[in-house]
Design an enzyme around this catalytic site. Structure first.
Site, short mmCIF file in Angstrom:
data_model
loop_
_atom_site.label_atom_id
_atom_site.label_comp_id
_atom_site.label_asym_id
_atom_site.label_seq_id
_atom_site.Cartn_x
_atom_site.Cartn_y
_atom_site.Cartn_z
N THR A 135 0.80 1.46 -4.14
CA THR A 135 0.54 3.24 -4.06
C THR A 135 0.65 3.77 -5.50
OG1 THR A 135 1.90 3.21 -2.07
CG2 THR A 135 1.80 5.10 -3.37
N SER A 171 0.50 -3.90 -0.88
CA SER A 171 1.58 -5.10 -1.06
C SER A 171 2.05 -5.59 0.39
CB SER A 171 2.60 -4.77 -1.83
OG SER A 171 3.75 -4.16 -1.66
N THR A 209 5.14 -0.86 -3.18
CA THR A 209 6.76 -0.76 -2.91
C THR A 209 7.17 -1.78 -1.91
OG1 THR A 209 6.70 1.06 -1.64
CG2 THR A 209 7.07 1.49 -3.80
N ASP A 210 6.20 -2.03 -1.02
CA ASP A 210 6.48 -2.58 0.41
C ASP A 210 7.17 -3.99 0.19
OD1 ASP A 210 6.01 -0.21 1.63
OD2 ASP A 210 4.24 -0.83 2.34
#
Ligand code: SIN
Length: 323
Positions: free
Chosen positions: A17, A63, A96-97
């Site tokens: 992101t 990710s 972030t995932d």
């Protein structure tokens, strides 16, 4: 000359992101991750203008799709840069995932004596008020000021260890937490304030083990299942029933209830998998905090305080290096 100019920093981009773009500036969820180059992300941070930098795009992915090929590309570049005496530290931009999984893999595979700082954003680069530039600026501050090595994550002004960090919020900017361990420190106006010492490198990795990781066509297959009310073990039996055309199953991590307990129906299936099929079973907990506290009644190995997703990676890496 600025003191920082003599210390070279490497920034590796992998997407996420932080590099996302939406068609409308006010849209913080309907964007596409991994659109903006890492060079452009760096150019958007005025505090980096006088920093000696090497910037490389290693990947450009959302990710959620992270996996061995990108980890191998990252480890390959990190191994080169970390072994260069002129490089002080490396920063990696990431989604972030699965950030906590990449941080854990990099720490396990490289155990770097220099800082490797992963950073990210919850809002795309096209947002009205993106959080990526501040996070990247903070990550560089940590990379330059950290007194120890190892892989850490910087987000929303906090520094987390690769071992303890987990994404805990779907939307808020401060989306990461280190559970009972707490963060390693914070960043205030470009200054790192350490709350505790960084993890020290006790036994540096060998070139052989890094090579083993880099040459693996796949990771040993370890699946993650969750125990829950009404569980009947059919997921485990389905995994066991898959033929050899699928990668052979080597391990199962169970996100158990509470202190690593498992529904008795699922437990039977897991015992069968371990005893009759040689599949390694490891117990973790689906609780957001705490660890599986060891006791004599545990049926399987436990997760040594790791979250279920990190337990899965730890077992896959252990099996890879043992092969
Ligand atoms: C991703 O993980 O690549 C997308 C989500 C995010 O970075 O927040």
């Amino acid at each position: 000359m600025d003191a920082n100019q003599s210390r070279r920093l490497v920034i590796l981009g992998t997407g996420g992101t932080i590099a996302g773009r939406a068609t409308q500036a006010g849209d913080n969820v309907g964007y596409v991750a991994g659109q903006v180059s890492v060079e452009d992300l760096v150019a958007a941070v005025p505090t980096l203008a006088h920093q000696a930098l090497t910037v490389e795009q290693v990947a450009q992915v959302d990710s959620k799709d992270m996996g061995l090929p990108v980890w191998q590309a990252l480890v390959r570049q990190l191994w080169v840069h970390l072994n260069d005496p002129e490089v002080q530290a490396v920063v990696v931009t990431h989604g972030t995932d699965t950030l906590e999984e990449t941080a854990f893999v990099l720490q396990q595979v490289l155990r770097p004596s220099k800082p490797v700082v992963l950073t990210c954003a919850m809002r795309p680069a096209s947002a009205l008020a993106p959080d990526g530039p501040q996070n990247l600026s903070d990550a560089v501050a940590v990379a330059l000021q950290a007194s120890g090595g190892g892989v850490v994550v910087v987000c929303a002004g906090k520094v987390h260890s690769a071992r303890d960090v987990a994404k805990v919020h779907t939307y808020q900017l401060d989306a990461f937490d280190s559970g009972d361990a707490g963060p390693l420190g914070c960043v205030e106006e470009g200054q790192l304030r350490a709350f505790k010492p960084w993890e020290m490198v006790r036994d540096a990795v060998t070139e052989g083990s890094v090579e083993r990781f880099l040459s693996a066509p796949t990771l040993p297959r370890v699946e993650l299942v969750t125990s829950h009310a009404d569980a009947d073990g059919s997921v485990v039996r389905a995994l066991m029933g898959q033929g050899v055309q699928v990668r052979p199953l080597r391990g199962i991590v169970v996100a158990g209830t509470g202190n690593g307990t498992v529904h008795k129906a699922m437990l039977h299936a897991l015992e069968e998998a371990q005893t009759t099929r040689g599949v390694r079973v490891v117990l973790a907990s689906r609780c957001a905090r705490g660890r599986v506290v060891p006791h004599a009644g545990l049926s399987f190995d436990h997760s040594q305080g790791l979250s279920p997703v990190k337990t899965r990676l730890a077992l896959a890496l252990e099996l890879l290096l043992a092969d």
